[in-house]
Design a protein around this motif. Structure first.
Motif: not given
Length: 426
Positions: A143-152
């Motif tokens: 929990f408290r993990h906000r997804w921000c996409g993917w890295d390189e």
């Protein structure tokens, strides 16, 4: 609410994390369950401090899980999205959802309207039992993990209270919801991330929502919060029987929600929509006109309408609003004209209520972007489910049913994607 001691930052390697499920609502949790049952190691990530917050909100009025009507009629509720959802809902139909609930110790019943509810009539016992079962099956939560996409490197990026984090997963199921009730976790922020990857999206819009009306100050101050009961609400070729509530800035309620998709699109095209309401739908106009043709005597006009037409004060106020808008005096209308107005009161809707207050949202990932396994074609190994997808449905159990069914489909799709590596470990 069940909490978990491992709800902090996780640093997982690919060997320990077959699948990542992002979103701890019904679609995400059922996808995680399918994956775990298939032998995959699964972690569910969510930006909120606990799971199923919107699910719990849905249960406040009695958790409407699904509907009992025949499947063909059921599928038609999804309108233009029905062909794309048919396989998923047929594979996990209302009967399967009811069986699933019963196996969690929450048997269901069919209400008088055909809607299906748990016997406990709330979401919390079902969610607690579900989380216990997921825990026992090895599903982990972060929990408290906000997804921000993917890295390189293609790893999942998360923002946590302890700092940024990256996670590797062989398969990912996205189940982040739409944009209604953002304080419960679904704020639609994922749209920018997917759009940047070239995924086709339809703009998120309010669904099952209220609408704005320019009430007079007198009507608004007197009747805010008052229900209009036993009416028939019409727009285009559709008529819905039921109740609606006058709000300070407009109107909302189950009958309005049922027409909301058509009303919203009409407002988008023309800037307004005219909703009609029959206040005495069971009385023919000629019968109503005959009652209104009786002598009024010394009664006030409102009292006369209350006795002759059984109109509530708010219904009479609505008539006054319509007469004022058309520039006529209500008392000057003939019995026939008054009867016709009573059963076809026009209400001009000028806009939709904010998406943050809508029960659900329309728009999202275009269904054509998904393959038959609910994998996003442009993003191999990434699957999507629930309100992230571009479908909408009325209240009545159709919303949760599609969230569960697409979650099952995405979970099975991800399991199929993982099957070579899972077989190699056996």
């Amino acid at each position: 609410m069940t909490t978990f001691p491992w709800a902090g930052t996780l640093h997982m390697s690919a060997s320990k994390n077959d699948a990542a499920v992002i979103g701890a609502g019904p679609a995400g949790l059922i996808a995680a369950e399918v994956l775990a049952e298939g032998g995959a190691s699964v972690t569910v990530f969510d930006a909120m401090p606990s799971a199923g917050r919107k699910f719990l909100m849905a249960g406040r009025g009695g958790l409407n899980l699904t509907h009992s009507e025949p499947l063909e009629q059921f599928l038609a509720r999804y309108r233009e999205a029905a062909p794309a959802l048919e396989a998923a809902i047929t594979a996990f139909p209302p009967t399967a959802l009811r069986d699933w609930s019963e196996k969690l110790g929450q048997p269901t019943f069919v209400g008088s309207s055909g809607r299906v509810f748990p016997q406990a009539f709330k979401a919390s016992p079902l969610l607690r039992a579900w989380l216990r079962r997921l825990d026992a099956s090895g599903v982990r939560f972060a929990f408290r993990h906000r997804w921000c996409g993917w890295d390189e490197a293609g790893r999942l990026k998360f923002r946590t209270p302890q700092g940024d984090n990256v996670v590797e997963a062989r398969a990912t199921v996205l189940a982040l919801g739409g944009a209604s009730w953002p304080r419960l976790g679904s704020d639609g922020s994922w749209t920018e991330t997917l759009a940047a990857k070239g995924v086709a999206l339809s703009p998120l819009r309010p669904a099952n929502c209220g609408f704005t009306v320019a009430w007079s100050e007198v009507f608004r101050d007197r009747f805010e919060g008052q229900p209009l009961k036993g009416a028939a609400w019409s727009f285009g070729s559709r008529t819905i029987r039921g109740e609606a509530i006058v709000t300070r800035n407009g109107i909302e309620g189950g009958s309005i929600y049922a027409l909301s998709a058509d009303l919203r699109e009409a407002i988008a095209r023309s800037g307004e929509a005219i909703l009609h309401v029959a206040l005495r739908p069971d009385l023919e106009t000629k019968v109503l006109a005959s009652r209104l043709d009786s002598p009024r005597g010394k009664q006030s006009f409102s009292n006369f309408l209350r006795k002759a037409a059984q109109l509530s004060p708010v219904a009479t106020g609505l008539l006054q609003e319509a007469a004022f808008a058309s520039g006529v005096s209500l008392a000057s209308l003939s019995p026939q004209g008054l009867a016709a107005l009573i059963n076809a009161v026009p209400i001009k809707l000028t806009g939709t209520a904010p998406i943050a207050r809508a029960i659900s949202s329309a728009g999202g990932i275009a269904l054509a972007e998904l393959d038959a396994h609910f994998m996003i074609r442009r993003l191999p190994g990434v699957f999507a489910a629930g309100e992230m997808l571009d479908w909408e449905a009325p209240t009545g159990g159709y919303l949760l049913q599609a969230c569960f069914a697409t979650g099952v489909a995405a979970g099975r799709g991800a399991l199929n994607w993982l099957s070579p590596s899972l077989r190699s470990r056996q």
